[in-house]
Design a protein around this motif. Structure first.
Motif, PDB file in Angstrom:
ATOM      1  N   GLU A   1     -13.406  22.792   7.797  1.00 53.81           N
ATOM      2  CA  GLU A   1     -12.025  23.620   7.398  1.00 53.81           C
ATOM      3  C   GLU A   1     -10.841  23.246   8.124  1.00 53.81           C
ATOM      4  O   GLU A   1      -9.717  23.256   7.729  1.00 53.81           O
ATOM      5  N   LEU A   2     -10.859  22.265   9.114  1.00 47.86           N
ATOM      6  CA  LEU A   2      -9.682  21.703   9.721  1.00 47.86           C
ATOM      7  C   LEU A   2      -9.118  20.579   8.690  1.00 47.86           C
ATOM      8  O   LEU A   2      -7.905  20.474   9.092  1.00 47.86           O
ATOM      9  N   LEU A   3      -9.881  20.065   8.027  1.00 50.06           N
ATOM     10  CA  LEU A   3      -9.133  19.067   6.984  1.00 50.06           C
ATOM     11  C   LEU A   3      -8.066  19.820   6.343  1.00 50.06           C
ATOM     12  O   LEU A   3      -7.015  18.869   5.870  1.00 50.06           O
ATOM     13  N   ALA A   4      -8.055  21.101   6.130  1.00 48.52           N
ATOM     14  CA  ALA A   4      -6.689  21.739   5.186  1.00 48.52           C
ATOM     15  C   ALA A   4      -5.724  21.804   6.082  1.00 48.52           C
ATOM     16  O   ALA A   4      -4.404  22.131   5.513  1.00 48.52           O
ATOM     17  N   ALA A   5      -5.834  21.550   7.542  1.00 46.91           N
ATOM     18  CA  ALA A   5      -4.638  21.468   8.470  1.00 46.91           C
ATOM     19  C   ALA A   5      -4.252  19.962   8.483  1.00 46.91           C
ATOM     20  O   ALA A   5      -3.198  19.851   9.308  1.00 46.91           O
ATOM     21  N   LEU A   6      -4.763  19.055   7.972  1.00 45.25           N
ATOM     22  CA  LEU A   6      -4.521  17.788   8.245  1.00 45.25           C
ATOM     23  C   LEU A   6      -2.937  17.376   7.563  1.00 45.25           C
ATOM     24  O   LEU A   6      -2.669  17.594   6.528  1.00 45.25           O
ATOM     25  N   PRO A   7      -2.049  16.963   8.531  1.00 49.47           N
ATOM     26  CA  PRO A   7      -0.670  16.950   8.172  1.00 49.47           C
ATOM     27  C   PRO A   7      -0.438  15.554   6.986  1.00 49.47           C
ATOM     28  O   PRO A   7      -1.035  14.935   6.859  1.00 49.47           O
ATOM     29  N   PRO A   8       0.393  16.043   6.055  1.00 50.72           N
ATOM     30  CA  PRO A   8       0.412  14.732   5.147  1.00 50.72           C
ATOM     31  C   PRO A   8       0.679  13.400   5.709  1.00 50.72           C
ATOM     32  O   PRO A   8       1.455  13.636   6.806  1.00 50.72           O
ATOM     33  N   ASP A   9       0.327  12.260   5.131  1.00 53.56           N
ATOM     34  CA  ASP A   9       0.566  11.023   5.718  1.00 53.56           C
ATOM     35  C   ASP A   9      -0.084  10.657   6.903  1.00 53.56           C
ATOM     36  O   ASP A   9       0.001   9.620   7.544  1.00 53.56           O
ATOM     37  N   SER A  10      -1.005  11.431   7.206  1.00 56.69           N
ATOM     38  CA  SER A  10      -1.942  11.093   8.593  1.00 56.69           C
ATOM     39  C   SER A  10      -2.830   9.723   7.913  1.00 56.69           C
ATOM     40  O   SER A  10      -3.288   9.645   6.895  1.00 56.69           O
ATOM     41  N   LEU A  11      -2.898   8.866   8.966  1.00 59.03           N
ATOM     42  CA  LEU A  11      -4.157   7.919   8.954  1.00 59.03           C
ATOM     43  C   LEU A  11      -5.148   8.014   9.446  1.00 59.03           C
ATOM     44  O   LEU A  11      -5.335   8.457  11.023  1.00 59.03           O
ATOM     45  N   LEU A  12      -6.305   8.053   9.094  1.00 57.15           N
ATOM     46  CA  LEU A  12      -7.842   8.219   9.426  1.00 57.15           C
ATOM     47  C   LEU A  12      -8.593   6.723   9.335  1.00 57.15           C
ATOM     48  O   LEU A  12      -8.209   6.000   8.475  1.00 57.15           O
ATOM     49  N   THR A  13      -9.121   6.462  10.224  1.00 58.18           N
ATOM     50  CA  THR A  13      -9.760   4.988  10.517  1.00 58.18           C
ATOM     51  C   THR A  13     -11.447   5.152  10.401  1.00 58.18           C
ATOM     52  O   THR A  13     -11.871   4.811  11.488  1.00 58.18           O
ATOM     53  N   PRO A  14     -12.099   5.965   9.565  1.00 59.17           N
ATOM     54  CA  PRO A  14     -13.448   5.851   9.817  1.00 59.17           C
ATOM     55  C   PRO A  14     -14.221   4.410   9.399  1.00 59.17           C
ATOM     56  O   PRO A  14     -13.866   3.692   8.549  1.00 59.17           O
ATOM     57  N   HIS A  15     -15.419   4.419   9.940  1.00 59.53           N
ATOM     58  CA  HIS A  15     -16.510   3.280   9.454  1.00 59.53           C
ATOM     59  C   HIS A  15     -17.224   4.089   8.440  1.00 59.53           C
ATOM     60  O   HIS A  15     -17.286   5.211   8.172  1.00 59.53           O
TER      61      HIS A  15
END
Length: 503
Positions: free
Chosen positions: A359-373
């Motif tokens: 549910e926190l993904l809905a609060a992700l600010p636009p243009d955020s950078l995520l770096t998952p493997h």
């Protein structure tokens, strides 16, 4: 560099033929000559031995026939084996007629597969990018025979049986040691599942029509230095530390302060003006000793972060390396997503917390950078059926959350909100080592703090991260490479990308 579809590549061939007023046979001659030049530059006649060239009935086989003729003309021993078919392409027929009579030609059959001794140099020119279905019958038998021979296989354009831009069905595919592509790489080369088929791939220029390529719409790109031209400005002579931003890193927990240190060192080496590192109290002495250039804010809790500091001073924030997944860091991330007004980079445990609390993904600010493997990305989305499905998941995730996602791997793939993908060209297997991702987080945070766009920061970051790893490996070897070695070479990697002054 664009990655075109098979259909677009065929259209590029036709555009070249029309623009130059040449025949398709002449373009085939050009491509096959480039292949021959590459092969003869890497293997002398003595090193090559007798070369077996396997030719299919289409234009890929036509390429193989031109290569056979060209190699014979350069005093290489060659023999040709043809895959029979009811129909063959016109250019194949023309080049079969041009083959010198001294070159031995045999027709393949189920009862007459050519002997292939281990170590034989074999050129695979059976099928190219026009293939749309699995190989069957004799074609499949030939490929299985070749794969079992332990030969040195070089594929023309693409390994036979491999689809260039579609999910790979079960079936026979040539396992090449080298694949020689023309003008542009193929999407299939970028994907982990295909590595065993493609081997080392190389792109040879054959002067396909530049206007067509420039105007072609492409969803996929290969990130090279040319693509990054003018994205990293030269530092101003009268700049000061405030010019290049103030980054905040929220990182570390008991036993994982090293992750915070690596991210901080990388951030500083990536040109940020000021860095504040927020760590639990247990990390204070380590940080002050290992990263004296950074300001250290200690959390009131000893072993993990429990409070978010005032964010007003910062121009970019990175969170995740060594963070831990306790309730307190979860609350810190939740509050950060609610309050942050500046660019955000999320990695490691920050991503794991998001995966556990979607549910926190809905609060992700636009243009955020995520770096998952890949495993972290799977937790954020769902398991992928194959590499192409993973790209679909990446596209949908970036579009839904208006974010940029760096899917780490051998050809790290950047997904963007507009559905464009960028595959990185730098890096080496030595970078598969603990802390390498923490270094990338620090670099991306620094670049965002310097007011670069999310796309420019991500492209520069993934390329320079891999390039620094390549420079480090030249000194340490791949097996001896550790994350701290990557940090040492960030400066030289970025300097190569910095916009140069013109006279």
């Amino acid at each position: 560099m664009k990655i075109l579809t098979a259909a677009q590549t065929r259209a590029a061939d036709q555009a070249t033929i029309q623009a130059e007023g040449i025949s398709s046979e002449a373009l085939m001659e050009r491509a096959a000559t480039a292949f021959t030049d590459w092969l003869t530059a890497h293997q002398s006649p003595a090193e090559a031995g007798e070369i077996l060239i396997l030719c299919g009935p289409g234009n890929n086989g036509g390429d193989g026939l031109v290569v056979a003729r060209r190699l014979y003309g350069r005093d290489y021993a060659v023999r040709v084996a043809l895959l029979p078919a009811e129909n063959s392409s016109a250019d194949f027929q023309k080049n079969l007629q041009k083959l010198p009579p001294e070159v031995a030609v045999a027709e393949l059959s189920a009862t007459h597969l050519p002997p292939i001794a281990a170590g034989t140099l074999v050129i695979d020119a059976l099928f190219g990018t026009g293939l749309t279905r699995p190989l069957e019958d004799l074609a499949a038998a030939v490929v299985h025979h070749l794969n079992a021979a332990q030969a040195r296989v070089v594929s023309v354009d693409i390994p036979s049986g491999l689809l260039s831009d579609a999910p790979q069905p079960a079936g026979a595919v040539v396992r090449a040691r080298h694949t020689i592509s023309f003008e542009l790489p193929k999407l299939a080369f970028m994907l982990p599942h295909n590595a065993a088929y493609v081997g080392q791939w190389h792109v040879l220029p054959i002067d396909l029509d530049k206007t067509f390529i420039d105007q072609a719409a492409a969803r996929f790109h290969f990130v090279d230095a040319e693509l990054l031209t003018d994205r990293l400005p030269k530092r101003a002579r009268f700049a000061h530390k405030g010019t290049y931003g103030h980054a905040l890193l929220l990182a570390g927990s008991k036993g994982k302060i090293g992750a915070a240190v690596l991210a901080a060192q990388a951030c500083l080496r990536s040109g940020v003006g000021l860095l504040t590192l927020r760590v639990p109290a247990v990390g204070y002495d380590v940080v002050q000793t290992a990263v004296p250039e950074a300001m250290c804010l200690t959390d009131p809790t000893t072993d993990f972060l429990s409070e978010l500091p005032d964010l007003a001073a910062y121009s970019a924030i990175g969170i995740g390396p060594g963070l831990g997944r306790e309730k307190a860091p979860q609350r810190v991330l939740t509050q950060l997503l609610r309050e942050v007004k500046v660019p955000l980079v999320l990695d490691a445990d920050a991503l794991n917390i998001l995966a556990e609390n979607r549910e926190l993904l809905a609060a992700l600010p636009p243009d955020s950078l995520l770096t998952p493997h890949p495993k972290e990305f799977e937790r954020l989305t769902s398991p992928a059926r194959d590499d192409y499905h993973r790209l679909e998941l990446l596209r949908d995730f970036c579009q839904k959350h208006s974010c940029y996602t760096v899917l780490k791997g051998a050809n790290t793939c950047l997904g963007t909100p507009d559905g464009t993908f960028y595959f990185n060209s730098t890096g080496n297997p030595g970078m598969a080592t603990g802390g390498s991702g923490d270094v990338l987080t620090g670099m991306l945070t620094a670049l965002r703090a310097q007011h670069l766009s999310p796309l420019d920061a991500a492209l520069l970051g993934i390329y320079a991260h891999g390039r620094a790893g390549d420079l480090a490996a030249q000194k340490t070897g791949e097996a001896g490479l550790v994350a701290g070695d990557i940090v040492r070479f960030i400066g030289p990697a970025l300097e190569e990308l910095t916009t140069k002054e013109t006279f």
